[in-house]
Scaffold this motif. Structure first.
Motif, PDB file in Angstrom:
ATOM      1  N   LEU A  15       0.833  -1.197   0.000  1.00  0.00           N
ATOM      2  CA  LEU A  15       0.000   0.000   0.000  1.00  0.00           C
ATOM      3  C   LEU A  15       0.874   1.256   0.000  1.00  0.00           C
ATOM      4  CD1 LEU A  15      -3.209   0.488   2.075  1.00  0.00           C
ATOM      5  CD2 LEU A  15      -1.553   2.301   1.885  1.00  0.00           C
ATOM      6  N   VAL A  16       1.853   1.315   0.880  1.00  0.00           N
ATOM      7  CA  VAL A  16       2.728   2.490   0.975  1.00  0.00           C
ATOM      8  C   VAL A  16       3.540   2.661  -0.315  1.00  0.00           C
ATOM      9  CG1 VAL A  16       4.701   3.518   2.202  1.00  0.00           C
ATOM     10  CG2 VAL A  16       2.809   2.493   3.497  1.00  0.00           C
ATOM     11  N   PHE A  28      -5.391   1.814  -4.939  1.00  0.00           N
ATOM     12  CA  PHE A  28      -6.795   1.571  -4.616  1.00  0.00           C
ATOM     13  C   PHE A  28      -7.135   0.078  -4.608  1.00  0.00           C
ATOM     14  CE2 PHE A  28      -6.793   6.056  -5.383  1.00  0.00           C
ATOM     15  CZ  PHE A  28      -7.581   6.499  -4.324  1.00  0.00           C
ATOM     16  N   GLY A  29      -6.312  -0.738  -5.239  1.00  0.00           N
ATOM     17  CA  GLY A  29      -6.473  -2.183  -5.157  1.00  0.00           C
ATOM     18  C   GLY A  29      -6.159  -2.730  -3.777  1.00  0.00           C
ATOM     19  N   TYR A  52     -13.090   8.187  -2.387  1.00  0.00           N
ATOM     20  CA  TYR A  52     -11.708   8.638  -2.260  1.00  0.00           C
ATOM     21  C   TYR A  52     -11.025   8.652  -3.621  1.00  0.00           C
ATOM     22  CZ  TYR A  52      -6.763   8.557  -0.700  1.00  0.00           C
ATOM     23  OH  TYR A  52      -5.420   8.793  -0.520  1.00  0.00           O
ATOM     24  N   ARG A  53     -11.247   7.614  -4.405  1.00  0.00           N
ATOM     25  CA  ARG A  53     -10.606   7.544  -5.719  1.00  0.00           C
ATOM     26  C   ARG A  53     -11.014   8.723  -6.601  1.00  0.00           C
ATOM     27  NH1 ARG A  53      -9.045   2.477  -9.381  1.00  0.00           N
ATOM     28  NH2 ARG A  53      -8.405   3.649 -11.206  1.00  0.00           N
ATOM     29  N   ALA A 120      -7.201  -3.268   3.156  1.00  0.00           N
ATOM     30  CA  ALA A 120      -7.464  -2.213   4.126  1.00  0.00           C
ATOM     31  C   ALA A 120      -8.950  -1.864   4.081  1.00  0.00           C
ATOM     32  CB  ALA A 120      -6.632  -0.983   3.801  1.00  0.00           C
ATOM     33  N   VAL A 121      -9.554  -1.720   5.270  1.00  0.00           N
ATOM     34  CA  VAL A 121     -10.971  -1.350   5.355  1.00  0.00           C
ATOM     35  C   VAL A 121     -11.163   0.026   5.989  1.00  0.00           C
ATOM     36  CG1 VAL A 121     -11.848  -3.709   5.340  1.00  0.00           C
ATOM     37  CG2 VAL A 121     -11.321  -2.594   7.531  1.00  0.00           C
ATOM     38  N   HIS A 122     -10.105   0.577   6.566  1.00  0.00           N
ATOM     39  CA  HIS A 122     -10.198   1.915   7.135  1.00  0.00           C
ATOM     40  C   HIS A 122      -8.812   2.532   7.201  1.00  0.00           C
ATOM     41  CE1 HIS A 122     -11.719   5.302   9.401  1.00  0.00           C
ATOM     42  NE2 HIS A 122     -10.724   5.151  10.255  1.00  0.00           N
TER      43      HIS A 122
END
Length: 137
Positions: A15-16, A28-29, A52-53, A120-122
């Motif tokens: 993610l990072v 976003f995946g 967000y996207r 990730a959910v949050h």
């Protein structure tokens, strides 16, 4: 099935890295469709990945991109099929000729989905107090 420290660490690193590369698809995946986002820079909670996207794509359409992103002081708290990842983030981002440097603290909640993926959910982002900036440097 419970998450492992290695799975969460790998998911967080992906993610990072995607964020640091301004890689929209990979970034976003890393989030579930129903993920929520609380950013100190936004007036309200973002209620979905697509919300967000849409915001992100508006930024990138104006030439916004990440120049660098460094994650430090990471901590993983396992909680069965979910986990909480916290870290300090030093980011340089902006449009050409107008970069901004930020130091923030971030919390990301990961879960194992029904198909076995770790998403990730949050995500919650807040400014880092001066004391935490000194420690992370």
């Amino acid at each position: 099935m419970n998450l492992t420290r290695d799975e969460v660490q790998a998911a967080a690193q992906r993610l990072v890295a995607a964020f640091a590369a301004t890689d929209t698809e990979a970034y976003f995946g890393a989030f579930a469709e129903d993920a929520t986002f609380v950013f100190h820079t936004e007036p309200a909670r973002l209620e979905s990945r697509s919300e967000y996207r849409s915001l992100w794509e508006g930024w990138t359409a104006e030439g916004w991109a990440i120049e660098s992103c460094t994650s430090t002081n990471a901590r993983i708290q396992l909680a069965g099929p979910s986990a909480v990842f916290t870290h300090d983030v030093h980011t340089v981002a902006g449009t050409p000729g107008a970069s901004e440097e930020t130091r923030e603290r971030e919390t990301i909640v990961f879960v194992r989905t029904e198909d076995g993926a770790v998403l990730a959910v949050h995500e919650h982002l807040s400014p880092a107090p001066a004391a935490s900036e000194d420690v992370a440097a």
